[in-house]
Scaffold this motif. Structure first.
Motif, short mmCIF file in Angstrom:
data_model
loop_
_atom_site.label_atom_id
_atom_site.label_comp_id
_atom_site.label_asym_id
_atom_site.label_seq_id
_atom_site.Cartn_x
_atom_site.Cartn_y
_atom_site.Cartn_z
N SER A 75 -21.54 -65.46 30.37
CA SER A 75 -22.41 -66.59 30.69
C SER A 75 -23.08 -66.39 32.04
O SER A 75 -22.93 -65.36 32.69
CB SER A 75 -21.60 -67.88 30.68
OG SER A 75 -20.49 -67.75 31.57
N ASN A 98 -17.97 -71.78 27.66
CA ASN A 98 -18.90 -70.93 26.91
C ASN A 98 -18.66 -71.04 25.41
O ASN A 98 -19.61 -71.18 24.63
CB ASN A 98 -18.74 -69.46 27.32
CG ASN A 98 -19.10 -69.22 28.78
OD1 ASN A 98 -19.79 -70.02 29.40
ND2 ASN A 98 -18.60 -68.13 29.32
N PHE A 346 -24.40 -69.79 28.17
CA PHE A 346 -23.16 -69.44 27.48
C PHE A 346 -23.02 -67.95 27.17
O PHE A 346 -21.94 -67.47 26.84
CB PHE A 346 -23.05 -70.23 26.17
CG PHE A 346 -23.34 -71.69 26.32
CD1 PHE A 346 -22.57 -72.48 27.15
CD2 PHE A 346 -24.39 -72.28 25.63
CE1 PHE A 346 -22.83 -73.84 27.29
CE2 PHE A 346 -24.66 -73.63 25.76
CZ PHE A 346 -23.88 -74.42 26.59
N SER A 347 -24.12 -67.23 27.20
CA SER A 347 -24.13 -65.81 26.85
C SER A 347 -25.22 -65.12 27.64
O SER A 347 -26.14 -65.77 28.16
CB SER A 347 -24.38 -65.63 25.35
OG SER A 347 -24.63 -64.29 25.02
#
Length: 359
Positions: A75, A98, A346-347
């Motif tokens: 994240s 996340n 989150f990514s």
């Protein structure tokens, strides 16, 4: 004085030999436990298959989402050791944030027909041994799914100050239709020994669906190696091309999506991003004549799809690019393409949504 020097040298040699011995034992352990996938495997369509009543795609238009979820560990707060950072996993609090965010976003996108996920952990230290494959399936009860393992290292000792440990991950394709055939194709490994012992064994995952005109939709979820070596990328691309073209020649409809870890053709010549995102180019850009005439590369040039992870994300300084996109055969019309700008919350990748129509 001479005896003291000899003593120091003796101690040094003992330590050096011990280190080399332990390294040899570790190398032997990795060699014995090395994951060696079959060239072609047949994963099952599993999960919530009992809820699926559609044996064929009866419509001409449908929607696909592709997202590299970065094992819920990459994240905006994170950097990553293997890409120039220092860390190998987030705190449990950040990881849970996340994971919850990814699952909730997938529920938001649950109106789509197909979902292509990459970097899905099933038993990894970096994701606290949670089974993300099952969690995703549980959150999306209207989908069946299949999974292809492409990363299985029993223990990664690097970095020595915070070893990544156990890693087991892969690709997950979710669908609202019954697949008539599922195949996993392992890319040929071109990494040298012993580096290959710690590298993912990348692959592409094929699911086939019956259409109302008796042809098939060939949906391919790919995750390619992130390397600076053109030879490795070219090997993978050639294997993918041969398969995709062979299916198109049969009269089928082919869609390839996923994490290419390369820029699309002519990307360096395209004006990208409507905002002032810092931009970087992969050394490997797919060549313009890679595919036959009329195959289409589909990507959203206005919004980045991934970022560098050599440091935590900063919108003004972190370099971004496009490496998540689609390739479609000439008998498919593109209706819409969009990268959802989640600010890498989150990514390290943004989800990519595509709407298409069969000709």
């Amino acid at each position: 004085m001479r005896s003291f020097v000899k003593k120091i040298l003796r101690i040094f040699l003992i330590v050096l030999i011990s280190i080399l011995y332990l390294f040899g034992i570790y190398l032997l352990f990795l060699s014995i436990t090395d994951y060696k996938p079959q060239k072609i495997e047949s994963p099952d369509q599993i999960g919530n298959i009992g809820n699926i009543e559609n044996n064929q795609i009866i419509y001409d238009e449908f929607t696909i989402l592709s997202w590299n979820i970065g094992h819920a560990g990459l994240s905006k707060e994170m950097d990553f050791y293997y890409y120039g950072g220092k860390n190998t996993k987030p705190s449990i609090e950040i990881y849970q944030k996340n994971l919850n965010g990814i699952l909730n976003m997938l529920v938001t996108y649950s109106y789509v027909d197909f979902i292509l996920l990459q970097d899905v952990d099933v038993f990894s230290d970096r994701s606290y041994y949670s089974n993300q494959e099952k969690l995703v399936s549980d959150f999306l009860p209207d989908f069946a799914f299949t999974f292809a393992l492409n990363y299985d290292v029993k223990y990664d000792l690097l970095p020595l100050y915070a070893p990544m440990g156990r890693v087991k991950a892969g690709l997950q394709t979710l669908m609202k239709y019954k697949s008539v055939e599922i195949k996993k194709f392992a890319y040929s490994s071109c990494f040298n020994y012993p580096k290959k012992l710690l590298m993912p064994d990348q692959c592409f995952l094929v699911t086939k669906y019956l259409l109302k005109n008796k042809k098939q939709l060939i949906l391919i979820n790919t995750h390619n190696s992130i390397v600076d070596d053109h030879i490795i990328n070219n090997h993978e691309l050639e294997e993918l091309k041969l398969y995709a073209v062979s299916e198109y020649i049969k009269g089928n409809y082919v869609i390839i999506g996923g994490g290419w870890n390369m820029n699309p053709p002519n990307f360096s010549k395209v004006k990208v991003f409507t905002k002032e995102y810092p931009l970087f180019h992969f050394r490997n850009e797919i060549v313009a004549n890679y595919m036959p005439y009329n195959w289409k590369w589909v990507y959203d040039s206005e919004t980045p799809s991934c970022r560098r992870t050599n440091k935590a994300y900063d919108i003004s300084t972190t370099a971004t690019t496009i490496s998540d996109f689609y390739l479609i055969s000439p008998n498919i019309e593109i209706l819409n393409i969009r990268n959802f700008d989640l600010n890498f919350e989150f990514s390290n990748h943004n989800p990519v949504l595509m709407n298409v129509k069969l000709k």
